[in-house]
Scaffold this motif. Structure first.
Motif, PDB file in Angstrom:
ATOM      1  N   HIS B 391      75.098   4.249 -29.996  1.00  0.00           N
ATOM      2  CA  HIS B 391      73.859   4.483 -29.250  1.00  0.00           C
ATOM      3  C   HIS B 391      73.430   3.281 -28.420  1.00  0.00           C
ATOM      4  O   HIS B 391      73.273   3.400 -27.217  1.00  0.00           O
ATOM      5  CB  HIS B 391      72.703   4.904 -30.149  1.00  0.00           C
ATOM      6  CG  HIS B 391      71.461   5.231 -29.371  1.00  0.00           C
ATOM      7  ND1 HIS B 391      71.377   6.362 -28.614  1.00  0.00           N
ATOM      8  CD2 HIS B 391      70.302   4.567 -29.195  1.00  0.00           C
ATOM      9  CE1 HIS B 391      70.200   6.384 -28.008  1.00  0.00           C
ATOM     10  NE2 HIS B 391      69.537   5.311 -28.340  1.00  0.00           N
ATOM     11  N   PRO B 395      69.905  -6.085 -27.152  1.00  0.00           N
ATOM     12  CA  PRO B 395      68.459  -5.867 -27.054  1.00  0.00           C
ATOM     13  C   PRO B 395      68.142  -4.430 -26.642  1.00  0.00           C
ATOM     14  O   PRO B 395      68.728  -3.910 -25.698  1.00  0.00           O
ATOM     15  CB  PRO B 395      68.032  -6.858 -25.963  1.00  0.00           C
ATOM     16  CG  PRO B 395      69.098  -7.911 -25.965  1.00  0.00           C
ATOM     17  CD  PRO B 395      70.366  -7.200 -26.301  1.00  0.00           C
ATOM     18  N   GLU B 400      66.578   2.650 -24.539  1.00  0.00           N
ATOM     19  CA  GLU B 400      67.298   2.787 -25.809  1.00  0.00           C
ATOM     20  C   GLU B 400      66.483   3.581 -26.829  1.00  0.00           C
ATOM     21  O   GLU B 400      67.008   3.951 -27.881  1.00  0.00           O
ATOM     22  CB  GLU B 400      67.670   1.408 -26.352  1.00  0.00           C
ATOM     23  CG  GLU B 400      68.838   0.749 -25.619  1.00  0.00           C
ATOM     24  CD  GLU B 400      68.492   0.206 -24.244  1.00  0.00           C
ATOM     25  OE1 GLU B 400      67.307  -0.060 -23.967  1.00  0.00           O
ATOM     26  OE2 GLU B 400      69.427   0.060 -23.416  1.00  0.00           O
ATOM     27  N   SER B 403      66.913   9.762 -25.956  1.00  0.00           N
ATOM     28  CA  SER B 403      68.162  10.507 -25.941  1.00  0.00           C
ATOM     29  C   SER B 403      68.273  11.137 -24.552  1.00  0.00           C
ATOM     30  O   SER B 403      67.543  10.747 -23.630  1.00  0.00           O
ATOM     31  CB  SER B 403      68.118  11.574 -27.037  1.00  0.00           C
ATOM     32  OG  SER B 403      69.319  12.308 -27.087  1.00  0.00           O
TER      33      SER B 403
END
Lengths: 421, 421
Positions: B391, B395, B400, B403
Motif C-alpha cells: 500500500h 512517509p 496514502e 484507496s
C-alpha cells in the motif's frame, strides 16, 4: 528444492535480491525460454497431469473441478502463449511514480521496486502455476506457489520445467518454487513467515480466502469473492436492462464478476420484472426472489437471507424490489463483497449518486458486471481481482505486484543546516 | 459515545458514508472549526491534561514520557495551527489516478476514495489525537482513536471538543471517536473488527507495532521502526561523512529516522574513524563498536549482537568496518528495518549500486537519514512512516490514507457482444 517452507522462503529471498536488479531484457528472455520449454516438454507435463486426473476421478471429484485440473496439448500451448504475452507488457520496475527537487536541493524520486517474495495460494488449476510464475518474474518477484494437493504432480512437473528454463536463461531457479509439503501445516507456515514473505495472495473460493485472512500474519491481498449486484433504476431502459442482466449473470456464471442479485426500483418493476424473468428463464437461470418478485411468476423460488449473502457461481440469481436508489445503495452496502456493482439508468443524477455512494472495486453504469477484469480493462494479464482497499483494489496487473522506494540524492544536506520544516 | 468497539465501529461506518461524499469546502470548514474550538477551550483541555500528568508523575513515569504527555497553551495553539495547515493541502478524494476509453467505448476512471474507517493505535502523545483526526477527516475517513490509557483524560477532552466542532460544522460527530474502554481487550477488539475497520495504523515503538501485527486480522500498515544505517564508502569525502553521520545520529536521537549504526569501508577507516569518533564524542554520543572500531579508541564500548539489531533512540550508535560495498549491503539486508539507509560516496557507481540493491523505504545518497519525513519530502503533514511494502512505503501523507475505485461508464456494453479479450 528445499525441505521446509522457511528454507524455501530464504532461498526465494536470495533469488529476489538477484531479480530486483535484472533488466527487462533478461526477464523477457527467461519468459520466452519458459514458454518454449513448456511446449517442448508437453509429454512430460501431460503424463504428470494424467496421474492427478486419474486420482481425482477415482476419488469421485466433481467433473467441473476435474476439467479445470486437466491439461491438454492445446491448453499447454495456450498457457505458454500467455507467458509470451507477458513479455509484451512494460516492466513496472524502475518506473518513477513521482519526483521533485526539494527546496534544499535534494532530488527525490519515488520508484517502483518488486515486493520481493510473493506467496500464491490457489486451487486445482495448473494454469495458475504458470500464470503466477510469469507475472511474478516479470515484476521482479520470487514466487512461492502453494497449489492444491490434488494438482501436486502436475505442479511439480510444471515448476521443474520452469526452473530449468530459468537456469538456462541465467536467472536463479529459486525465483519459482513450489511450497514444500502439501499438508495444511505448510500453508500455515507460509502465512506466518513474516519478514521472509512480503505478501500472500489467495486465489480461490470464499473459504480459502477466509482461512488465509484469519491466519496470516504476513500481509495479504484478498481477491475474487464477488457478490455483485445489478440495480435497475426507475429511469432504466427496460430492454437494455434485461440484456445487461442476462449477460452479467449467464455469460459465464462460475466467475467472480458474474452477478448474484438484481435489485429493481418499484416504479419500473411492473415493466421490467416480467421481461427479466422470461429472459433469465430462457438463459436457464433460476430466480430466488422475495415476495416482491414472486408476485410476478410462479417460477420464482422463495429467497432466504443466505440467497442475498452468498455467491451462487451458478445459473441462480437472487432478486428483490426496492423503494428507491437509496434503498438499493443500502442493500448493496449490507450485502456487497465490494467487487462490482452495476446501475442501469438513463438518469445522470442517479448514475452520479450511485457511483459516488457505492463502495466497491468497480462501479459500472450501463454495462455488464463481467467487464471487471484485467484483460478487459486493458492491463494485460491479471494476478487476481482485489476486493480489499489496501494497496490495490480491482484487477491487479504488473504494477500492483510492486512496492516503491524513495531514492534521494543530495550533496551534503543535513537537517541542522538544510531543513525545510 | 458508544459502549463497545463494535458499536463505535458501526457508528464510524455510518459517519464514513457521509464523509465520503463531502466536498473539500465542507471538510476544510470543519477543520477550521476544530482548530478554533481547541484554542477557545484551552482551559478545559489543560485541566483534563493536568489530571493525566499528575497521575503519570505520581506513578514515577519517565520524565521524557511525561513531557510528551503534557499540554501547554503554546502546544494547544501549535496543535490547532497544524489543523489549519491541513486545510491548505489538496483533497486527495476524487483525484483521477488513471483513466482511458477502452476499445469497446467503456470510459474507465480509477478514482481516489477514502478507506472508510481508520483505526489509530498510539502512545501517550495528545497531539497525535488531533493530528490523526485532522488528516483522517481531510481524506474523508472516520477515525477510531486508541491512545494510551495514561492520556485518557486529555484525549477524552480533546475528542469532545473536536466532536462539538464537527457537529457545529454540520458533519457527523462519529467521524472522530475514542475507542471505548482502555483495557487491552479494546485494542484486541479493534484489531479483529474485520469488515468494520478498513485499516489500523499503529504509531509507536517496536513492541506496540509487533503486538498489532501479530494480533490483527484487519489490514495493518506498520510504521516507524527505524534501524537506520549510514555507510561511509571508500570514495566518501571524510569531512562530509562526519557531518552527515553526526546529523543523522545526534540532530534528534529519539526519532525513527535517526541513525543507529554506521558502517565504514576498510579503505577509508584509518582516515574516517578517528575523525568520526571525535565528532561523535563532542556530540555526546557513545559508540558501540566491534574490534574493528575499538582499535581506534579506548572510548568505544564493546558491541553485542543486539547493538546491531535494535534501535537505541538515544545518543548511542553501533559501528563496524566492512570489507566492501557488498558487505555493507549484506549487513544492511540482515539488520535493517527497511526505513532509511544512507551512503556517503563520491562514486557514481557506488551510489547507483547502493540505491539499486538496498531494500528500504528511503535510500539516500550524501544526505542525512533525518530527511525521511513527510514535511521534508514536501507532502505536508504525515500520519506516519510506513516500513512495510504493501500500500504505502515511507512517509504517508493524505493520498496514502485513501484507496481507489474504478468507475466505468458504458452505454449498453455486454461481454457477449463487446468483449475486448
Amino acid at each position: 528444492m528445499t525441505n521446509t517452507v522457511t528454507d524455501a522462503a530464504l532461498a526465494a529471498r536470495e533469488a529476489a535480491a538477484e531479480l530486483a536488479v535484472c533488466t527487462r531484457a533478461q526477464k523477457d528472455r527467461a519468459l520466452r525460454a519458459m514458454a518454449d520449454a513448456l511446449v517442448e516438454q508437453a509429454p512430460r507435463l501431460l503424463a504428470a497431469n494424467a496421474g492427478d486426473v486419474a486420482r481425482a476421478e477415482a476419488a469421485g471429484t466433481d467433473t467441473g473441478i476435474v476439467d479445470r485440473l486437466r491439461l491438454t496439448q492445446a491448453r499447454i500451448e495456450s498457457i505458454a502463449e500467455a507467458l509470451r504475452e507477458v513479455t509484451a507488457l512494460p516492466d513496472p520496475v524502475g518506473e518513477v511514480v513521482r519526483g521533485s527537487t526539494l527546496p534544499n536541493g535534494l532530488e527525490l524520486r519515488q520508484v517502483r521496486v518488486p515486493f520481493g517474495v510473493v506467496g500464491i495460494i490457489y486451487e486445482a488449476r495448473p494454469n495458475v502455476t504458470v500464470d503466477a510464475a510469469g507475472l511474478c518474474l516479470k515484476s521482479g518477484n520470487a514466487v512461492l506457489l502453494r497449489g492444491s494437493s490434488s494438482a501436486r504432480e502436475s505442479n511439480t512437473a510444471l515448476v521443474a520445467v520452469l526452473r530449468e528454463a530459468l537456469t538456462s536463461s541465467g536467472l536463479p531457479a529459486d525465483a519459482v518454487q513450489l511450497v514444500p509439503g502439501d499438508t495444511h501445516d505448510s500453508v500455515t507456515e507460509l502465512l506466518r513467515a513474516r519478514g521472509l514473505v512480503d505478501v500472500v495472495i489467495p486465489r480461490g473460493g470464499a473459504a480459502l480466502i477466509r482461512n488465509v485472512v484469519q491466519n496470516a500474519i504476513v500481509p495479504v491481498i484478498e481477491t475474487g469473492v464477488g457478490n455483485c449486484h445489478v440495480y435497475v433504476d426507475a429511469d432504466a431502459d427496460p430492454e437494455l436492462a434485461v440484456e445487461l442482466l442476462v449477460d452479467s449473470k449467464a455469460q459465464r456464471p462460475s466467475v467472480c464478476n458474474a452477478a448474484e442479485t438484481f435489485l429493481v426500483h418499484k416504479d419500473i418493476a411492473d415493466v421490467f420484472v416480467p421481461k427479466a424473468l422470461e429472459a433469465l428463464k430462457d438463459a436457464g437461470v433460476t430466480v430466488h426472489g422475495d415476495a416482491s418478485i414472486a408476485a410476478y411468476s410462479a417460477d420464482v423460488v422463495a429467497a432466504q437471507e443466505s440467497d442475498f449473502e452468498d455467491e451462487y457461481l451458478s445459473l441462480d440469481i437472487a432478486a428483490t424490489v426496492v423503494d428507491s436508489l437509496d434503498a438499493a445503495v443500502a442493500h448493496i452496502r449490507k450485502y456487497s463483497s465490494g467487487h462490482t456493482e452495476v446501475i442501469v439508468t438513463q438518469s445522470q443524477a442517479a448514475a452520479r449518486a450511485f457511483t459516488a455512494r457505492v463502495d466497491a472495486a468497480a462501479v459500472i453504469v450501463n454495462a455488464s458486471t463481467r467487464f471487471t477484469d484485467g484483460g478487459e480493462f486493458g492491463f494485460g494479464a491479471e494476478i487476481g481481482i482485489s476486493t480489499q482497499k489496501l494497496h490495490a483494489r480491482g484487477p491487479m496487473g504488473l504494477p500492483e505486484l510492486t512496492s516503491t522506494k524513495y531514492i534521494v540524492i543530495g550533496d551534503g544536506q543535513t537537517r541542522a543546516r538544510n531543513a525545510s520544516s
